[in-house]
Design a protein around this motif. Structure first.
Motif, PDB file in Angstrom:
ATOM      1  N   VAL A 293       0.833  -1.194   0.000  1.00  0.00           N
ATOM      2  CA  VAL A 293       0.000   0.000   0.000  1.00  0.00           C
ATOM      3  C   VAL A 293       0.876   1.256   0.000  1.00  0.00           C
ATOM      4  N   LEU A 294       1.964   1.210   0.747  1.00  0.00           N
ATOM      5  CA  LEU A 294       2.891   2.346   0.743  1.00  0.00           C
ATOM      6  C   LEU A 294       3.484   2.534  -0.649  1.00  0.00           C
TER       7      LEU A 294
ATOM      8  N   VAL B 289      -4.790  -3.818  -8.513  1.00  0.00           N
ATOM      9  CA  VAL B 289      -5.538  -3.219  -9.617  1.00  0.00           C
ATOM     10  C   VAL B 289      -5.349  -1.705  -9.612  1.00  0.00           C
ATOM     11  N   ALA B 290      -5.422  -1.103  -8.423  1.00  0.00           N
ATOM     12  CA  ALA B 290      -5.221   0.337  -8.305  1.00  0.00           C
ATOM     13  C   ALA B 290      -3.805   0.725  -8.718  1.00  0.00           C
ATOM     14  N   ALA B 291      -2.821  -0.112  -8.392  1.00  0.00           N
ATOM     15  CA  ALA B 291      -1.432   0.183  -8.762  1.00  0.00           C
ATOM     16  C   ALA B 291      -1.260   0.201 -10.282  1.00  0.00           C
TER      17      ALA B 291
ATOM     18  N   ARG C 259       3.604   5.954  -5.650  1.00  0.00           N
ATOM     19  CA  ARG C 259       3.302   6.192  -7.071  1.00  0.00           C
ATOM     20  C   ARG C 259       2.352   7.377  -7.228  1.00  0.00           C
ATOM     21  N   LEU C 260       1.372   7.461  -6.310  1.00  0.00           N
ATOM     22  CA  LEU C 260       0.362   8.513  -6.424  1.00  0.00           C
ATOM     23  C   LEU C 260       0.941   9.896  -6.144  1.00  0.00           C
ATOM     24  N   THR C 261       1.993   9.962  -5.329  1.00  0.00           N
ATOM     25  CA  THR C 261       2.579  11.274  -5.005  1.00  0.00           C
ATOM     26  C   THR C 261       3.157  11.955  -6.237  1.00  0.00           C
TER      27      THR C 261
END
Length: 719
Positions: free
Chosen positions: A19-20, A67-69, A25-27
């Motif tokens: 999750v981290l 999936v989100a990744a 990636r989102l940052t």
């Protein structure tokens, strides 16, 4: 409806590493507040799925996070991330729709519901069930394009972890993915996901083939490293010298793309691998065209292999210049040239430069995708049959195929430009071998008729019918070509042996020798010296023009010694043909002989005997090789249909073509083709290709056409 904000937690060790990794990636592209919402969705999802595990034994929540990744790599918005993490929560847990709306909003909830409906879609083998599944998918895509993006990412992760399934499930899921989801990804321009799906499906369906090709790719990459480096350096230095800002990237083909190309182009693995691929990525469209000129200046381009997809983009928004060059290592170099933006669209398709905001119009690949889906939705609204909708969708998803119906409603896919005969062989080889004609949408049509998607085709057969060499001129499917060739090869061998026997006997007669006078042991030894196992192989080669009957007869005469015969037929006797020897005979397109014409034969190595008219325009040139010319004549019982061409001079006025065609049809003659060769204000010249039985039949046709008031002259072509 107000959205409850998640607790203001920092990213801490309380979160698992996977999750981290997603948060990191989102940052790169999301604001901190949006990332916090995504983390809140993880906590809610982990709580909802507590105690659930995947087939591999891992906690179930690892799947929606993966999936989100995948979607984070495509830089999709926060709502899509949240919906991806919660996409199984409404279906598989106690988490309610009302709670989801309260915590994450109506938009996220609609996305999750759209994905949930797709999860219920099972692609059954029955056509109606599959068609209805397509309808559900289309409606979900039309409401929000992000639904199908989440579903594609979901399917990609499932394919990555497919090893946990049993063998039958692996094959079923892989085939469904290859037939449905990979083409959708391609149609949306998402080549990265499409390519990985195809390779994962290939590995699941054909593990041995995948392993062989994958190993060859790894081996060739090491062997070709130096050559690739030299080409890369040469391109980079020349581009820099021209002042073009660009980066050069070597391209490695995927196992599935290599396998598909081998099948489509009938090439070996070595032939496909013997190609160098590069991508040149520039900073502007102008530099793309300049880079093309630079590449062509460095290595010579292959004629006819340039495509401009920048000026004319593909339907999915793909833009690039494609060219093939003669490389320095006797191997072609395939180069794609495009800008950074074009490269992003080529890799991520509709997900490139994602914009999903109220009031903001999508552009580029997204606009094309929305336009395509809107068009499908319009068709869905006006379509009562799910099968018809399925056909519409597949036409758009598979632009290189046509989808056809049997009289019982089964769907067959064939290559574009497929004919009724291709359809016959797709049904069954025996149907193709005995095909006579076809009914297309209830109307009779010749076997060479090209078919369009959605048509219903029925094949009419007859036990006496059999494949003809001419069929190879218009079939396009590999299955049809292979079946016809196999049949003709068998037929050719039988005809060639019989005809070769007649040709050799004729030459032996001229030398007062026969095969019966040659000692068996001496004949066997000579055949072995000539590298033949049996006499039939030699006779076949004589008929096919690979051995000269005269030279073989001279050698056999020596074997016979003093055993000659004097009471044999005259050596000048002509060989007769009935036209049925199509396995070894062909008829010259330069003069189109028919029964009743004065003819001669010319031996063409590997092809057999080509029959020409004595007055053929090429006769003088062909007779310069007398050893390859045969004196032949038509048998009185010659049968079959033979192609001829007529040159018809007519008055140039409306309806003239129909008048002439009607006159020909009255004689029961089949028209194969018609075209205008010359035309002015007053007159026109038509060229008709017909099928006639013999010279008398041809004369009847010409006589009937001359009676037409619009006709001023009828001539056999060539004269």
């Amino acid at each position: 409806m107000s959205v409850v904000a998640p607790a203001n937690d920092t990213l801490s060790s309380e979160l698992p590493e996977y999750v981290l990794a997603l948060a990191r990636r989102l940052t790169d592209y999301l604001a901190p507040g949006q990332i916090e919402r995504v983390m809140a969705a993880f906590r809610r999802g982990a709580e909802a799925h507590r105690g659930q595990t995947r087939a591999s034994g891992e906690p179930y929540i690892t799947h929606p996070v993966a999936v989100a990744a995948i979607l984070a790599d495509l830089r999709l918005d926060a709502e899509t991330m949240i919906a991806a993490i919660l996409h199984d929560a409404l279906e598989d847990t106690a988490y309610t729709r009302a709670s989801m709306i309260e915590e994450f909003g109506a938009s996220v909830t609609e996305l999750v519901e759209g994905v949930t409906k797709l999860d219920k879609v099972h692609f059954a083998s029955q056509q109606e069930a599959q068609a209805e599944s397509f309808r559900k998918m289309l409606m979900a895509m039309a409401r929000d394009l992000r639904v199908i993006l989440i579903k594609l990412a979901d399917r990609l992760h499932n394919m990555r972890t497919l090893v946990a399934k049993d063998a039958d499930s692996r094959r079923r899921i892989a085939r469904e993915t290859l037939e449905i989801y990979a083409p959708i990804a391609q149609r949306l321009g998402m080549s990265l996901i499409k390519s990985e799906l195809q390779d994962l499906c290939f590995r699941a369906l054909y593990p041995d083939r995948y392993r062989v090709i994958a190993e060859r790719i790894r081996a060739s990459h090491g062997n070709r490293h130096e050559a690739m480096g030299r080409i890369d350096n040469a391109l980079s230095q020349r581009l820099a010298a021209e002042g073009i800002r660009a980066r050069v990237v070597s391209r490695i083909k995927t196992p599935w793309s290599i396998y598909s190309k081998m099948r489509a182009e009938h090439k070996t693995l070595a032939e496909i691998m013997d190609v160098y691929g590069f991508r040149v990525i520039t900073d502007s469209v102008a530099h793309c065209y300049q880079a093309l000129g630079t590449a062509h200046g460095l290595y010579k381009p292959v004629d006819g292999r340039f495509r401009d997809f920048i000026a004319i983009p593909k339907a999915n928004g793909y833009q690039s210049l494609h060219t093939v060059l003669f490389g320095p290592f006797n191997a072609p170099i395939e180069i794609q040239i495009r800008t950074e933006d074009m490269d992003a669209v080529a890799v991520r398709g509709v997900a490139a430069h994602w914009a999903y905001k109220t009031g903001v119009a999508p552009s580029g690949a997204q606009a094309r995708a929305h336009e395509w889906i809107a068009g499908l939705a319009d068709r869905e609204a006006g379509t009562t049959s799910s099968l018809e909708l399925l056909e519409n969708v597949k036409v758009d998803l598979f632009p290189d195929e046509v989808y056809l119906f049997t009289p019982r409603g089964a769907i067959l896919s064939l290559p574009r430009n497929a004919t009724a005969l291709d359809f016959a062989y797709a049904v069954h080889t025996d149907i193709g071998d005995h095909a006579v004609t076809a009914r297309v949408d209830g109307h009779f049509a010749p076997l060479r008729t090209r078919l369009g998607s959605g048509q219903t085709v029925e094949i009419v057969t007859a036990p006496s019918a059999q494949p003809k060499p001419q069929w190879l001129e218009f079939v396009v499917s590999a299955r049809a070509r292979t079946a016809i060739r196999n049949y003709l090869k068998h037929l050719q061998h039988e005809d060639a042996v019989e005809f070769g026997h007649r040709m050799l006997d004729r030459e032996l007669v001229a030398r007062s020798v026969s095969l019966d006078t040659i000692p068996a042991a001496a004949l066997e030894t000579t055949l072995a010296e000539m590298r033949y196992k049996r006499l039939e192989e030699l006779l076949s080669d004589i008929a096919l023009g690979n051995r000269m009957a005269g030279a073989v007869a001279e050698r056999f005469k020596l074997l016979a010694g003093g055993h000659t015969q004097t009471l044999l037929a005259a050596p000048h006797e002509r060989l007769t043909i009935s036209g049925a020897e199509r396995g070894v005979l062909s008829f010259g397109n330069c003069c189109h002989p028919v029964p009743g014409d004065a003819i001669f034969g010319h031996l063409s190595a590997g092809k057999g005997i080509v029959v020409h008219r004595v007055e053929c325009p090429n006769a003088a040139e062909l007779r310069k090789q007398p050893e390859r010319c045969l004196e032949i004549e038509w048998d009185r019982e010659a049968q079959g249909d033979y192609r001829v061409e007529l040159r018809i001079e007519v008055q140039n006025r409306p309806g003239v073509l129909a008048t002439v065609a009607a006159a020909i049809a009255e004689t029961g003659t089949n028209i194969e083709n018609v075209e205008y060769s010359e035309r002015d204000l007053a007159t026109a010249t038509l060229l008709f290709a017909l099928e006639v039985r013999d010279r008398k039949h041809l004369a009847d046709v010409m006589r009937r056409v001359r009676r037409a008031s619009v006709v001023s002259g009828v001539y056999r072509y060539p004269v």
